[in-house]
Design an enzyme around this catalytic site. Structure first.
Site, PDB file in Angstrom:
ATOM      1  N   LYS A  34      -0.531  -1.991  -4.634  1.00 51.15           N
ATOM      2  CA  LYS A  34      -0.189  -3.120  -5.490  1.00 51.15           C
ATOM      3  C   LYS A  34      -0.640  -4.411  -4.818  1.00 51.15           C
ATOM      4  CE  LYS A  34       3.031  -0.617  -5.274  1.00 51.15           C
ATOM      5  NZ  LYS A  34       3.187   0.808  -4.825  1.00 51.15           N
TER       6      LYS A  34
ATOM      7  N   GLU B  69       8.707  -2.580   4.218  1.00 52.14           N
ATOM      8  CA  GLU B  69       8.575  -2.586   2.762  1.00 52.14           C
ATOM      9  C   GLU B  69       9.896  -2.826   2.043  1.00 52.14           C
ATOM     10  OE1 GLU B  69       7.809   1.327   0.858  1.00 52.14           O
ATOM     11  OE2 GLU B  69       7.641   2.071   2.901  1.00 52.14           O
TER      12      GLU B  69
ATOM     13  N   GLY C  14       2.040   5.323  -1.519  1.00 45.56           N
ATOM     14  CA  GLY C  14       1.475   6.661  -1.439  1.00 45.56           C
ATOM     15  C   GLY C  14       0.533   6.986  -2.575  1.00 45.56           C
TER      16      GLY C  14
ATOM     17  N   ALA D 248       0.848  -1.197   0.000  1.00 41.40           N
ATOM     18  CA  ALA D 248       0.000   0.000   0.000  1.00 41.40           C
ATOM     19  C   ALA D 248       0.880   1.243   0.000  1.00 41.40           C
ATOM     20  CB  ALA D 248      -0.924  -0.017   1.220  1.00 41.40           C
TER      21      ALA D 248
ATOM     22  N   GLN E 244       4.426  13.372 -12.620  1.00 36.14           N
ATOM     23  CA  GLN E 244       3.023  13.778 -12.628  1.00 36.14           C
ATOM     24  C   GLN E 244       2.846  15.237 -12.241  1.00 36.14           C
ATOM     25  OE1 GLN E 244       0.438  11.038 -10.553  1.00 36.14           O
ATOM     26  NE2 GLN E 244      -1.161  11.489 -12.029  1.00 36.14           N
TER      27      GLN E 244
END
Length: 266
Positions: free
Chosen positions: A13, A70, A9, A7, A125
């Site tokens: 996935k 992670e 930001g 999980a 982005q």
């Protein structure tokens, strides 16, 4: 079925591991409540979580799931994917290009984080939106693929016009450094966005090969959700890594390394 969730930001996935095959899925993090409702229909013994929003998900499950760091999960999952894809590496840098970028050294068994930078998918982005007004990542990357960087980015060959440069001419001397030399040109959105992706790709590659040199390895594996629908970023990273004398590895399903690794660590 085992379920692994990374999980992050921007994206969640998901890997569903069956006896003989896997399924991969991504969901925007804005839809985290939908993912939690789906998970609550499964046994928590089958659920493994990692990533920045893992605790948020776990707090709203009907029972406690397994949670893993992670970085360790990504290293474990990546090593499996590398082996499955025919890359038997015993030491390498892996560069995880998500919203930002995290760099790690792996000996195939353990990992250590060796750096991180703010250039990544979030920069593509955000800066891409400022230059083009396009919010959707897939639309933005679609448009960028046909862009021409020659009029915006200043290359070494542009500086050494009438003589052989002392370093490869295709290296970027200054990102966006050629704009004022072409002030009368109407730059397209494709050109601008291609240069944003070029900038991000070159920054993460430069950092990757720097730490690879420090750790005496020539191997760099690139993973992360920023490569989704973005062949240009992959090409920039691979070409620039080779140009600098190192060996790049693009890993299929690499963005799911953390989710897959969380299942394996369980």
């Amino acid at each position: 079925m085992k379920i692994g969730i990374d999980a992050g930001g921007t994206l969640i996935k998901i890997v569903r591991q069956y006896d003989n095959y896997r399924e991969y899925e991504t969901v925007p993090t804005t839809e985290i409540d939908k993912v939690i409702r789906w998970l609550n229909n499964h046994s928590c013994d089958d659920i493994s979580l990692t990533g920045g929003h893992a605790a948020t998900i776990n707090q709203q499950l009907n029972c406690s799931a397994h949670i893993f760091v992670e970085f360790d999960a990504a290293a474990k999952g990546l090593n499996i994917l590398l082996n499955e894809q025919g890359h038997d590496l015993d030491n390498y840098i892996f560069t995880n290009v998500g919203t930002g970028t995290s760099l790690h050294f792996s000996d195939g068994n353990t990992q250590s984080r060796v750096g991180g930078i703010g250039a990544g998918g979030g920069m593509i982005q955000g800066l891409g939106y400022l230059l083009s007004g396009i919010k959707d990542y897939e639309e933005l990357t679609d448009i960028a693929q046909s862009g021409n960087r020659e009029l915006i980015d200043l290359k070494v060959k542009h500086i050494y016009k009438n003589t052989e440069p002392p370093i490869p001419g295709d290296l970027t001397a200054a990102n966006f450094g050629n704009v004022l030399h072409n002030i009368d040109v109407a730059f397209t959105a494709s050109d601008k966005l291609a240069c944003v992706i070029g900038l991000v790709g070159e920054v993460i590659t430069t950092m990757s090969i720097t730490v690879a040199r420090e750790h005496n390895t020539e191997h760099v594996a690139y993973i992360g959700s920023s490569f989704h629908n973005n062949f240009l970023l992959r090409k920039v990273v691979e070409d620039y890594t080779i140009l600098r004398g190192f060996k790049p590895y693009y890993v299929e399903h690499g963005a799911f390394s953390g989710a897959l690794g969380s299942i394996i660590l369980q």
